[in-house]
Design an enzyme around this catalytic site. Structure first.
Site, PDB file in Angstrom:
ATOM      1  CG  ASP A  56     -26.876  -2.762  93.429  1.00  0.00           C
ATOM      2  OD1 ASP A  56     -26.257  -1.883  94.032  1.00  0.00           O
ATOM      3  OD2 ASP A  56     -27.779  -2.528  92.613  1.00  0.00           O
ATOM      4  CE1 TYR A  58     -34.780  -3.467  94.081  1.00  0.00           C
ATOM      5  CE2 TYR A  58     -34.897  -1.093  93.724  1.00  0.00           C
ATOM      6  CZ  TYR A  58     -35.211  -2.382  93.340  1.00  0.00           C
ATOM      7  OH  TYR A  58     -35.965  -2.592  92.212  1.00  0.00           O
ATOM      8  CD  GLU A  93     -32.410  -6.523  98.043  1.00  0.00           C
ATOM      9  OE1 GLU A  93     -31.640  -6.638  99.009  1.00  0.00           O
ATOM     10  OE2 GLU A  93     -33.147  -5.517  97.862  1.00  0.00           O
ATOM     11  CG  HIS A 103     -28.716  -4.771  96.814  1.00  0.00           C
ATOM     12  ND1 HIS A 103     -29.078  -5.779  95.948  1.00  0.00           N
ATOM     13  CD2 HIS A 103     -29.334  -3.650  96.330  1.00  0.00           C
ATOM     14  CE1 HIS A 103     -29.856  -5.314  94.983  1.00  0.00           C
ATOM     15  NE2 HIS A 103     -30.033  -4.021  95.199  1.00  0.00           N
ATOM     16  CE  LYS A 146     -28.988   1.476  95.444  1.00  0.00           C
ATOM     17  NZ  LYS A 146     -28.876   0.088  94.911  1.00  0.00           N
ATOM     18  NE  ARG A 205     -33.012   4.459  91.203  1.00  0.00           N
ATOM     19  CZ  ARG A 205     -32.462   3.259  91.351  1.00  0.00           C
ATOM     20  NH1 ARG A 205     -33.100   2.182  90.898  1.00  0.00           N
ATOM     21  NH2 ARG A 205     -31.293   3.116  91.940  1.00  0.00           N
TER      22      ARG A 205
END
Length: 370
Positions: free
Chosen positions: A269, A94, A118, A96, A75, A15
């Site tokens: 995740d 993201y 998120e 996490h 990510k 991605r």
């Protein structure tokens, strides 16, 4: 503002943070956009498309991180990327952080202003930047599980949908949220017998009305223990926004499951919802614990990189435009939902669930807004 998009370096992560149409929108608003060479290749987006949209192609990640005021990724930054971050820089991706103390420590040490997709919220109480990837992970989970139930993949040799005269597989979905709803939809469509387990009676009513044929179970330890013994495939889709996922499935429960059954833990995740879950990669996606195959890939949507990239950009672009156009401080002052996405700034941890999960001091993000 100078906006930079590095190439993702996580295992098989194809991605990319911005698509050409998003770049064109930023350029139209007067911003400078740099894309690392080949960053969009895995999603079928060539450098020529980015050039046509008005981007500048950077030779490597070092150039992106050195020159950018706002870095847009997909990510969480890996260790090599975290070493390039600095105070005064904004990272939008993201993160996490709740199950990842090492990353949290590095971000705090760098002083970077890190905003996590998120934990950005909406006026409707949803997580708009997590939702598209949750939808994709949910839809992927039954087909991944079906593959690993095949005998050639080490599974029980069970066809998910069965055939006339032979019963289908029994699929247990833990959690009736976005991922769980999409997982149940696809599993039912494939012909499986599907159970959704949730502790919200309202969610179970909604799902039962939405999907005739679906079986719903109110979540208790006893109910979960009994249904897992029947399962051929378990899909973990439990989410507590920003926090570590609760360990609903104990090792004892896993040991009671059928030999060569499968667990697909979408919640990995955030640490995973099974005691036996640990992160895996697309290169090495599975392992066996207590006789059960575990699939715990931390970037599942990366397997369908083109679909995932466009779905993610549809959700993130308005926030990228706000951060670039107003600066992060004014943007979070004006938008309380974007403010919920702020996780770190200048060595301070600004996301309460992360602070509670890691036992670290918490600074309310409201105190940092303009």
């Amino acid at each position: 503002m100078r906006v930079g998009v590095p190439k993702e370096i996580k295992d098989h992560e194809d991605r990319v943070g911005l698509v050409p149409s998003s770049v064109a929108e930023l350029v139209h608003h007067g911003h400078e956009v740099m894309i690392e060479r080949g960053a969009g290749q895995g999603a079928g987006l060539g450098d020529d498309q980015y050039l046509a949209a008005g981007a500048r192609i950077a030779a490597d990640a070092a150039e992106i991180f050195a020159a950018s005021e706002l870095i847009v990724k997909v990510k969480e930054p890996l260790a090599a990327e975290r070493r390039r971050l600095r105070a005064g820089q904004v990272l939008f991706t993201y993160l996490h952080l709740a199950p990842d103390p090492e990353q949290t420590h590095d971000l705090l040490k760098s002083g970077v202003t890190a905003i996590a997709y998120e934990t950005v919220t909406s006026p409707f109480g949803t997580l708009p930047l997590l939702t598209p990837m949750s939808e994709i992970a949910g839809r992927l989970a039954p087909q991944v599980g079906a593959r690993y139930l095949e005998r050639t993949s080490g599974g029980r040799g069970v066809l998910l949908g069965g055939v006339p005269g032979v019963p289908p597989a029994e699929v247990v979905v833990l959690g009736g949220g976005v991922s769980g709803t999409h997982a149940a939809t696809i599993a039912l469509g494939m012909g499986a017998t599907v159970f959704v387990v949730d502790r919200s009676a309202e969610a179970l009513r909604r799902l039962a009305a939405q999907m005739p044929g679906l079986r719903t179970i109110f979540s208790t330890r006893d109910a979960l223990s009994h249904i897992l013994r029947r399962a051929d495939l378990v899909i973990g889709a439990v989410l507590v926004p920003g926090a570590a996922a609760p360990k609903l499935v104990t090792r004892e429960m896993v040991a009671s499951m059928k030999p060569a059954s499968v667990i697909v833990d979408i919640a990995i995740d955030q640490g995973g919802c099974c005691e036996t879950s640990r992160p895996t990669s697309h290169s090495h996606p599975t392992y066996i614990e207590e006789g059960v195959t575990h699939y715990c890939v931390t970037n599942m949507p990366g397997a369908v990189a083109r679909t995932s990239t466009f779905a993610l950009n549809n959700a993130t672009l308005p926030f990228v435009l706000a951060l670039a156009g107003k600066g992060w401080r004014k943007a979070i002052a004006e938008d309380p939902h974007l403010r919920n996405g702020l996780n770190t700034h200048a060595g301070k941890l600004t996301c309460r669930p992360v602070a509670e999960a890691l036992g670290l001091p918490f600074t309310p993000p409201e105190t940092l807004a303009a």
